[in-house]
Write a protein that holds these residues in place. Structure first.
Motif, mmCIF file in Angstrom:
data_model
loop_
_atom_site.group_PDB
_atom_site.id
_atom_site.type_symbol
_atom_site.label_atom_id
_atom_site.label_comp_id
_atom_site.label_asym_id
_atom_site.label_seq_id
_atom_site.Cartn_x
_atom_site.Cartn_y
_atom_site.Cartn_z
ATOM 1 N N CYS A 1 0.867 -0.982 0.082
ATOM 2 C CA CYS A 1 -0.069 -0.379 0.023
ATOM 3 C C CYS A 1 0.852 1.305 -0.025
ATOM 4 C CB CYS A 1 -0.986 -0.449 1.785
ATOM 5 S SG CYS A 1 -1.703 1.521 0.943
ATOM 6 N N LEU B 1 0.497 5.182 0.005
ATOM 7 C CA LEU B 1 0.321 6.665 0.537
ATOM 8 C C LEU B 1 1.207 7.885 -0.230
ATOM 9 C CD1 LEU B 1 -1.248 5.283 4.197
ATOM 10 C CD2 LEU B 1 -2.038 5.595 2.160
ATOM 11 N N ASN C 1 -9.758 7.335 6.341
ATOM 12 C CA ASN C 1 -9.092 6.259 6.964
ATOM 13 C C ASN C 1 -9.466 5.233 6.589
ATOM 14 O OD1 ASN C 1 -7.449 8.384 7.730
ATOM 15 N ND2 ASN C 1 -7.850 8.908 9.563
ATOM 16 N N ILE D 1 -8.088 1.878 4.371
ATOM 17 C CA ILE D 1 -7.316 1.761 4.555
ATOM 18 C C ILE D 1 -7.022 0.801 6.122
ATOM 19 C CG2 ILE D 1 -4.449 2.450 5.333
ATOM 20 C CD1 ILE D 1 -5.319 5.277 5.173
ATOM 21 N N GLY E 1 4.106 -0.818 3.179
ATOM 22 C CA GLY E 1 3.618 0.022 3.601
ATOM 23 C C GLY E 1 4.233 0.813 2.798
ATOM 24 N N TYR F 1 4.818 5.781 3.284
ATOM 25 C CA TYR F 1 3.863 6.528 2.872
ATOM 26 C C TYR F 1 5.147 7.765 2.552
ATOM 27 C CZ TYR F 1 1.167 10.491 5.620
ATOM 28 O OH TYR F 1 0.134 11.607 5.609
ATOM 29 N N LYS G 1 -3.411 9.112 8.986
ATOM 30 C CA LYS G 1 -3.012 8.019 7.573
ATOM 31 C C LYS G 1 -2.172 7.049 8.545
ATOM 32 C CE LYS G 1 -5.452 10.664 3.869
ATOM 33 N NZ LYS G 1 -6.489 11.055 4.337
ATOM 34 N N LEU H 1 -1.889 2.808 8.772
ATOM 35 C CA LEU H 1 -0.865 2.539 7.943
ATOM 36 C C LEU H 1 -0.093 1.612 8.377
ATOM 37 C CD1 LEU H 1 -0.015 1.234 4.556
ATOM 38 C CD2 LEU H 1 1.843 3.138 4.705
ATOM 39 N N THR I 1 -1.334 -2.160 9.771
ATOM 40 C CA THR I 1 -2.240 -3.004 8.777
ATOM 41 C C THR I 1 -0.716 -3.955 8.435
ATOM 42 O OG1 THR I 1 -1.175 -1.158 6.675
ATOM 43 C CG2 THR I 1 -3.300 -1.353 7.448
ATOM 44 N N LEU J 1 6.722 -0.529 6.758
ATOM 45 C CA LEU J 1 6.846 0.329 6.536
ATOM 46 C C LEU J 1 8.149 1.198 6.535
ATOM 47 C CD1 LEU J 1 4.031 2.788 6.797
ATOM 48 C CD2 LEU J 1 5.053 2.727 8.931
#
Length: 703
Positions: free
Chosen positions: A52, A54, A69, A72, A80, A82, A92, A96, A99, A106
């Motif tokens: 994912c 973002l 949100n 998500i 992830g 960001y 957000k 994230l 998840t 991340l």
């Protein structure tokens, strides 16, 4: 370091150990926007599993920037990304992070941390008010930069290259479902057991709380038990439905409100209508006000409350402090269970620890304060001071989280970056016992004021000033400064000691020469109304829609601080008093009588309203500046006092006015009876009918 990065062997080895340990980690990627995007794309392609990303930057693979949100949450990703160049939205980022699955990473893209200190990112404007000078720096970003530099995470910097934290390989325990199985047993036992013995489940994020509710629902099928599940957000219970579907092998479509014996019902419907059920599950119970939870207990004999202690789902830390005393007093046989064993990842997860620190997700206030009564100091603290004092920030934010059931992670950034935000605290020996967050509004320019009064603009950050202007079509509080109390929080162990009142009085004294008036908006409980009445705040408005979470109407109170504002506040108070009796017949027929009685406590005896005043408001409705609900009392008075003009109106006008205003019939009944197709047509017909009647009244007055 200008080319795309191929993972070095030591990084690959680190990620293998991370996966083996069933942990997750943050990868901080810093440098120029073009370089970090290139590295991120390469890293994404080298990682297996769902991802994912973002970002609004379309050069990043699979970039998307969801508006909400809930788009998500409820998902699971191995990777992830960001993009911090798009701005940090704490909600957000936290969502994230929640998840990311075991062994996942991340990737957080940021400018170089030294640049982040002065970086005004795109999200910064979200927390600024129209026509108020913006802050020159982002104190949120300054703190964020400092905290990021301290975190033990993977780092890839354009100038420095790779930096890896220490990691110890060990053989993690297999998934331990012992706690969760015991929790499921407790849910089933409560559901089948004696009445009025509620169960309270508390857990950190990722501990399998919601899935336990779904698995318990499956276990209750063989007992033919009907289960209602409720939460402030429908997406919060998605996991429960998914786990029920996996056990029953039934087809399930995301968002369905019914599956087998499990039915989702929103909190407001749950308390306003009594539903037939064997047991009620309340997920994320901390996101509901305690009075609502108390009402649920009275309506339903078997209730299971489940809540997250920390996190983006709602405010959990204050839940036990506010709700447990009530349960202990009124439900002696209440059962409690705690889930602290992670299900989705192993204990002491690096990513969880890092995100908690970055976003104050474990912010907490001091404990054991019951003996504090003396040596209280009240003072104002600056956003800059908060950004540099982690202990003070966590105490204040923790207290604000305790005080309000709808606090989000974004409120942390608003606290640090909102312009014209003032923070006042009550302190005893370096311990924060009360806190108030104030926004300064108003002092707008003439062009914007004109647009607001015409109903064509709703500029950001002036909620109180605009609401007042809509009430009386007056620009006084748009021209002048006005203070809005956003939050007031007193430590739950120290309530009923007048600390809240003392803090408000100090703020009034401090702001007396700076603003024309001070006000607040809050859910209309009788006890809260009494609190503000005792401080001489006047109720000037009740919102027409119930809060979907609390089931209460929002009240607005106001108090003049300068002599020039007294006459305006007095008129607003009188207007409210004039309207309320007829509102009770129409828009507020379901309002709690205790609230009405409390409101009447401050009423005066002067209830004379001029025809001119009523006609002005009705004309604002006809020009679409006000809603029909807002001017129903005005219409009722004008019609009743000029009823002779009804005979001169068209038959359709006569019937509509009687049904809508004098009989208060529902739109559905009116449409069916009068064969009017569609809500839009009905609205047009009503407006035309009122216009016809009012024109006849006005013509007579002119003659």
């Amino acid at each position: 370091m200008n080319s795309a990065t191929i993972l070095p062997n030591n990084v690959t080895a680190y990620l293998d150990i991370l996966n083996n340990n069933r942990h997750r980690q943050l990868l901080l990627l810093t440098g120029s926007q073009d370089w970090t995007a290139l590295q991120a794309n390469t890293l994404i392609e080298q990682q297996l599993g769902r991802r994912c990303v973002l970002s609004r930057n379309k050069t990043l693979l699979d970039a998307n920037w969801p508006e909400h949100n809930h788009q998500i949450l409820g998902q699971e990703y191995q990777v992830g990304v960001y993009d911090g160049f798009q701005g940090i939205s704490p909600d957000k980022l936290a969502a994230l992070a929640g998840t990311i699955t075991s062994g996942g990473i991340l990737i957080l893209i940021q400018p170089e941390l030294t640049q982040l200190n002065t970086f005004i990112d795109p999200e910064f404007q979200t927390f600024q008010s129209a026509e108020i000078k913006s802050n020159t720096v982002s104190y949120f970003n300054q703190r964020f930069s400092f905290q990021l530099d301290k975190q033990s995470c993977i780092k890839l910097d354009q100038k420095i290259g790779w930096q890896l934290p220490e990691i110890i390989a060990y053989t993690p325990n297999k998934h331990d479902f012992t706690q969760q199985n015991l929790c499921i047993e407790a849910i089933v036992k409560t559901s089948l057991g004696r009445a009025n013995r509620p169960l309270l489940i508390t857990a950190d994020r990722g501990r399998g709380k919601s899935s336990a509710l779904g698995l318990a629902s499956a276990a209750l099928i063989k007992h033919n038990n009907k289960v209602i599940i409720s939460a402030t957000q429908r997406r919060s219970v998605e996991s429960a439905f998914k786990h029920l579907a996996s056990i029953t092998k039934l087809e399930y479509k995301v968002g369905d409100n019914t599956l087998a014996n499990l039915h989702f019902i929103a909190p407001d419907k749950l308390i306003n209508e009594v539903h037939k059920t064997d047991v009620v599950f309340i997920d994320e119970a901390a996101a509901l006000p305690v009075p609502i939870l108390q009402k649920i207990l009275k309506l339903y004999p078997r209730v299971i409350f489940a809540t997250t202690i920390y996190g983006y789902e709602g405010t959990g830390r204050g839940f036990t402090l506010r709700f447990m005393p009530y349960l202990n007093k009124h439900y002696k046989n209440c059962q409690k269970t705690l889930l602290n064993e992670p299900i989705r990842f192993a204990k002491n997860d690096p990513l969880e620890n890092t995100v908690n620190k970055l976003l104050c997700l474990e912010a907490d206030c001091a404990k054991n304060l019951k003996n504090i009564t003396n040596h209280i100091k009240i003072k104002e603290v600056s956003q800059e001071e908060l950004s540099k004092n982690e202990n003070l920030l966590n105490q204040i934010f923790g207290l604000l989280v305790l005080a309000h059931y709808q606090t989000t992670v974004n409120d942390l950034r608003h606290l640090l970056d909102g312009n014209q935000i003032k923070i006042f605290i009550s302190v005893s020996e370096n311990t924060v016992i009360a806190a108030t967050l104030i926004a300064i509004e108003g002092q707008l320019t003439e062009p914007l004021i004109s647009q607001i009064l015409q109903g064509t603009r709703r500029p950001k950050g002036h909620l109180l000033a605009q609401s007042i202007a809509q009430l009386n079509h007056c620009d006084h509080f748009l021209k002048n400064k006005i203070a809005r109390i956003i939050r007031i929080a007193v430590h739950p162990e120290l309530t009923r000691n007048n600390f809240g009142s003392q803090l408000i009085k100090y703020i009034e004294s401090h702001l007396r020469t700076q603003v024309s008036a001070i006000g607040a908006s809050f859910g209309g409980y009788a006890s809260l109304i009494n609190f503000w009445q005792n401080l001489d705040y006047q109720t000037i408005k009740i919102g027409f829609k119930k809060d979907k979470v609390s089931g209460e109407y929002a009240l607005m109170v106001l108090k003049p601080l300068l002599p020039t504002s007294k006459v305006f506040v007095k008129k607003l108070k009188q207007q409210f008093e004039h309207q309320l009796p007829l509102y009770l017949i129409h828009s507020f027929s379901a309002i709690d009588p205790k609230v009405v009685i409390q409101l009447f406590q401050s009423f005066s005896n002067n209830h004379v309203v001029s025809l001119e005043h009523d006609l002005i408001d009705i004309k604002r409705y006809l020009s679409s500046q006000l809603s029909l609900a807002q001017i129903t009392p005005n219409l009722w008075r004008v019609i009743w006092e000029n009823i002779q003009f009804m005979r001169k109106c068209d038959p359709l006008t006569q019937e509509l006015i009687i049904r809508v205003i004098l009989q208060n019939q529902s739109n559905k009944i009116i449409q069916n009876t009068m064969a009017i197709k569609g809500k839009k047509q009905l609205s047009l017909d009503i407006k035309d009918s009122i216009s016809e009647f009012i024109n006849k009244v006005v013509l007579t007055i002119k003659k």
